[in-house]
Write a protein that holds these residues in place. Structure first.
Motif, mmCIF file in Angstrom:
data_model
loop_
_atom_site.group_PDB
_atom_site.id
_atom_site.type_symbol
_atom_site.label_atom_id
_atom_site.label_comp_id
_atom_site.label_asym_id
_atom_site.label_seq_id
_atom_site.Cartn_x
_atom_site.Cartn_y
_atom_site.Cartn_z
ATOM 1 N N SER A 1 49.876 11.559 41.939
ATOM 2 C CA SER A 1 51.147 12.356 41.051
ATOM 3 C C SER A 1 49.962 13.476 40.859
ATOM 4 O O SER A 1 50.548 14.405 40.723
ATOM 5 C CB SER A 1 50.665 11.830 39.401
ATOM 6 O OG SER A 1 50.741 12.424 38.606
ATOM 7 N N GLY A 2 48.719 13.683 40.964
ATOM 8 C CA GLY A 2 47.226 14.622 41.056
ATOM 9 C C GLY A 2 48.051 15.906 41.674
ATOM 10 O O GLY A 2 48.174 16.521 41.539
ATOM 11 N N ARG A 3 47.772 15.236 42.712
ATOM 12 C CA ARG A 3 48.011 16.052 44.537
ATOM 13 C C ARG A 3 49.344 17.193 44.395
ATOM 14 O O ARG A 3 49.439 18.094 45.083
ATOM 15 C CB ARG A 3 47.468 15.608 44.852
ATOM 16 C CG ARG A 3 46.113 14.904 45.860
ATOM 17 C CD ARG A 3 44.696 15.943 45.588
ATOM 18 N NE ARG A 3 45.322 17.476 46.356
ATOM 19 C CZ ARG A 3 44.770 18.377 46.196
ATOM 20 N NH1 ARG A 3 43.338 18.187 46.840
ATOM 21 N NH2 ARG A 3 45.326 19.214 46.788
ATOM 22 N N ALA A 4 50.215 15.766 43.598
ATOM 23 C CA ALA A 4 51.936 16.791 43.418
ATOM 24 C C ALA A 4 51.684 17.614 43.007
ATOM 25 O O ALA A 4 52.433 19.001 43.543
ATOM 26 C CB ALA A 4 52.850 15.353 43.397
ATOM 27 N N ALA A 5 51.378 17.817 42.029
ATOM 28 C CA ALA A 5 51.263 18.794 40.728
ATOM 29 C C ALA A 5 50.574 19.914 41.840
ATOM 30 O O ALA A 5 50.463 21.617 41.058
ATOM 31 C CB ALA A 5 50.381 18.649 39.836
ATOM 32 N N LEU A 6 49.600 20.016 42.789
ATOM 33 C CA LEU A 6 48.977 20.960 43.082
ATOM 34 C C LEU A 6 49.377 21.029 45.055
ATOM 35 O O LEU A 6 49.159 22.412 45.351
ATOM 36 C CB LEU A 6 46.993 21.294 43.080
ATOM 37 C CG LEU A 6 47.094 19.784 42.106
ATOM 38 C CD1 LEU A 6 45.132 20.245 42.839
ATOM 39 C CD2 LEU A 6 46.559 21.920 41.266
ATOM 40 N N SER A 7 49.766 20.171 45.249
ATOM 41 C CA SER A 7 50.538 20.693 46.477
ATOM 42 C C SER A 7 51.923 22.362 46.641
ATOM 43 O O SER A 7 53.286 21.680 45.431
ATOM 44 C CB SER A 7 51.269 19.764 47.298
ATOM 45 O OG SER A 7 49.710 18.894 47.321
ATOM 46 N N ARG A 8 52.627 22.434 47.178
ATOM 47 C CA ARG A 8 53.855 23.379 47.248
ATOM 48 C C ARG A 8 55.680 22.170 47.778
ATOM 49 O O ARG A 8 56.145 22.731 46.813
ATOM 50 C CB ARG A 8 54.059 24.301 48.714
ATOM 51 C CG ARG A 8 54.705 24.835 48.750
ATOM 52 C CD ARG A 8 54.210 26.437 49.806
ATOM 53 N NE ARG A 8 54.877 26.194 50.672
ATOM 54 C CZ ARG A 8 55.567 25.470 51.945
ATOM 55 N NH1 ARG A 8 56.852 26.018 51.275
ATOM 56 N NH2 ARG A 8 55.332 25.096 53.301
ATOM 57 N N ARG A 9 54.462 21.190 48.303
ATOM 58 C CA ARG A 9 55.789 20.319 48.263
ATOM 59 C C ARG A 9 55.342 19.223 48.576
ATOM 60 O O ARG A 9 54.372 18.853 49.280
ATOM 61 C CB ARG A 9 57.030 20.948 49.396
ATOM 62 C CG ARG A 9 56.491 21.020 50.929
ATOM 63 C CD ARG A 9 57.141 21.838 51.791
ATOM 64 N NE ARG A 9 55.571 21.474 52.876
ATOM 65 C CZ ARG A 9 56.317 22.984 53.709
ATOM 66 N NH1 ARG A 9 58.009 23.457 54.019
ATOM 67 N NH2 ARG A 9 55.814 22.796 55.353
ATOM 68 N N VAL A 10 56.401 18.250 48.068
ATOM 69 C CA VAL A 10 55.710 16.779 48.107
ATOM 70 C C VAL A 10 56.980 16.101 48.885
ATOM 71 O O VAL A 10 58.206 16.656 48.891
ATOM 72 C CB VAL A 10 55.463 15.749 47.233
ATOM 73 C CG1 VAL A 10 55.391 14.176 47.163
ATOM 74 C CG2 VAL A 10 54.613 16.609 46.201
ATOM 75 N N ALA A 11 56.868 15.419 50.027
ATOM 76 C CA ALA A 11 58.206 14.733 50.886
ATOM 77 C C ALA A 11 57.388 13.248 51.833
ATOM 78 O O ALA A 11 56.740 13.079 50.989
ATOM 79 C CB ALA A 11 57.800 15.190 52.556
ATOM 80 N N SER A 12 58.646 12.001 51.395
ATOM 81 C CA SER A 12 58.199 10.809 51.492
ATOM 82 C C SER A 12 59.230 10.556 52.933
ATOM 83 O O SER A 12 59.981 11.449 53.147
ATOM 84 C CB SER A 12 58.899 10.389 51.214
ATOM 85 O OG SER A 12 59.877 10.116 50.011
ATOM 86 N N VAL A 13 59.061 9.635 53.511
ATOM 87 C CA VAL A 13 59.000 9.367 54.629
ATOM 88 C C VAL A 13 59.791 7.563 54.269
ATOM 89 O O VAL A 13 58.712 6.718 54.219
ATOM 90 C CB VAL A 13 58.306 8.740 55.963
ATOM 91 C CG1 VAL A 13 59.562 8.855 57.464
ATOM 92 C CG2 VAL A 13 58.038 10.711 56.793
ATOM 93 N N CYS A 14 61.261 7.460 54.167
ATOM 94 C CA CYS A 14 62.363 5.849 54.495
ATOM 95 C C CYS A 14 60.965 5.003 53.500
ATOM 96 O O CYS A 14 61.361 5.972 52.226
ATOM 97 C CB CYS A 14 60.849 5.118 56.032
ATOM 98 S SG CYS A 14 61.019 3.667 55.673
#
Length: 337
Positions: free
Chosen positions: A113-126
Motif C-alpha cells: 500500500s505504501g509503495r503503491a502511493a510512491l510508484s508511477r504505476r502498479v500492475a498485477s499478473v493473474c
C-alpha cells in the motif's frame, strides 16, 4: 480499507533506467514473474544492440531477501522489500497458488500500500490482483484476473469493477492482467507506453509472441471455460461443437441431455455460469475464429458453417466481442496472410 491509496499519475518519463520491481512470495507462479521479467530484459538487450542505454532496471523482491520457492518448485533469488526511500517506477505483483496465504500478511500488505502511493504505476499478473486488492487499490477500478478466479475476486472486493474477459486492463495508473502468460501481454503494453510501439513490437517479435492478442482471455477455449465441477455437460458441448448448424434451442438441448427444458436451463447456468444461448454463441465464435485463421473460406461461408446464418450476424458478434470485424481479424491473424 475504504479508500484507494494514492497512485501517482502517469507523468512524462524521467531519466532512464526505470526501476521495475516484481513482488514474489512463497508459492508464486513462476511465469507470472519470469514472463514480465523477460519482456523488460529483452527491451534492455535490444536497446544495447542499438547502442542505447538500458531503459529498465528490474528486480524481483520479496518479504525476505534470498530464495523464494515458486509453485512449480523452482526457487528464485529475490532482493528484500525496497524501502520508501528507494525508487520504484513500476511495481508488479505476481500471482500464484501462494497468494491467498499473503492476503492476511499485514506487513506485506502495508508495504504494498505504501509503495503503491510512491510508484508511477502498479500492475498485477493473474491472481496478484487479490494482493493488490488487500492493499486497497481495487476500489472503483476496472480490473481483471485469471478467468477461474473472477467471481472470487468480485466476492472478496465488491467495490472492484471486475471484468472476466480482457487480457489486461489499464485503469489510470493501475494495470491488471488475466492468467499466467497474460503477464507478457501486460508487460509489452507497459513497454509500449514507455518506449513506443516500435520497441514493444521488436520485443514481441524477438519473443515470438503477439504484440496484442485478439479479443479477451483468448488463451483459454470456450469449452474449457464451460466446465463445471463434474462437467456434466461435457458431452453436450462436444456435440454442439460438431453440430453448430443443428437445432440448438433449449428444448432440443434439454432433450439431448435427458432433462426437462426448465431443469436443463437452471442446471446449465448453475454449472457453467452462463445461459445456453451465451455458451452457444461463444462456441460458434471460437469456431469462426479458427476458420478465419486457418482457412481462406469466404466470411459468408464461415457464418453459415458456424451456425450464425447471415454474415451480418457474425459481424455483429465479432464487433461486440473483440471490437473488430471478421475481415479485420483475418487480415491480422490468418496463418496464410
Amino acid at each position: 480499507m475504504t479508500k484507494n491509496p494514492r497512485i501517482l499519475p502517469n507523468p512524462p518519463l524521467g531519466e532512464l533506467p526505470l526501476a521495475v520491481a516484481i513482488l514474489a512470495y512463497p508459492g508464486v507462479q513462476l511465469l507470472d514473474v519470469a514472463g514480465p521479467l523477460q519482456v523488460f530484459a529483452t527491451a534492455n538487450d535490444l536497446s544495447a544492440d542499438a547502442g542505447r542505454s538500458a531503459p529498465y532496471r528490474v528486480s524481483v523482491v520479496a518479504e525476505r531477501a534470498g530464495s523464494v520457492v515458486t509453485s512449480s518448485g523452482l526457487a528464485l533469488t529475490a532482493e528484500g522489500l525496497i524501502p520508501d526511500s528507494g525508487s520504484i517506477d513500476t511495481l508488479i505483483v505476481a500471482g500464484g497458488r501462494g497468494v491467498d496465504a499473503q492476503l492476511d500478511n499485514a506487513g506485506l500488505v502495508s508495504w504494498l500500500s505504501g509503495r503503491a502511493a510512491l510508484s508511477r504505476r502498479v500492475a498485477s499478473v493473474c491472481t496478484g490482483a487479490f494482493l493488490v486488492g488487500a492493499a486497497g487499490l481495487l476500489n472503483g477500478r476496472r480490473v481483471v484476473t485469471h478467468w477461474t478466479r473472477c467471481a472470487a475476486l468480485r466476492a472478496r472486493y465488491p467495490k472492484a469493477l471486475v471484468e472476466a474477459d480482457p487480457i489486461f486492463i489499464r485503469d489510470g495508473a493501475l494495470w491488471t492482467s488475466a492468467g499466467v502468460t497474460a503477464g507478457i501481454d501486460l508487460a509489452l503494453a507497459l513497454v509500449e507506453a514507455d518506449l513506443g510501439r516500435e520497441m514493444s513490437l521488436a520485443v514481441a517479435r524477438h519473443l515470438v509472441v503477439f504484440l496484442k492478442r485478439p479479443g479477451g482471455q483468448a488463451q483459454f477455449s470456450t469449452a474449457l471455460s464451460l466446465q463445471g465441477g463434474d462437467d456434466r455437460f461435457g458431452r453436450l458441448h462436444a456435440w454442439i461443437t460438431d453440430n453448430l448448424c443443428a437445432d440448438l434451442t433449449i428444448p432440443a438441448l434439454a432433450d439431448r441431455a435427458g432433462m426437462s427444458p426448465r431443469s436443463f436451463a437452471r442446471h446449465y447456468r448453475a454449472d457453467t455460469g452462463r445461459s445456453p444461448a451465451e455458451a452457444i454463441e461463444g462456441i460458434r465464435f471460437e469456431a469462426a475464429r479458427r476458420l478465419l485463421e486457418d482457412t481462406d473460406l469466404p466470411v459468408k461461408r464461415i457464418a453459415e458453417r458456424c451456425g450464425f446464418g447471415a454474415e451480418e450476424t457474425l459481424r455483429r458478434v465479432f464487433l461486440r466481442r473483440i471490437a473488430a470485424t471478421p475481415g479485420e481479424y483475418r487480415r491480422r491473424f490468418a496463418a496464410f496472410a
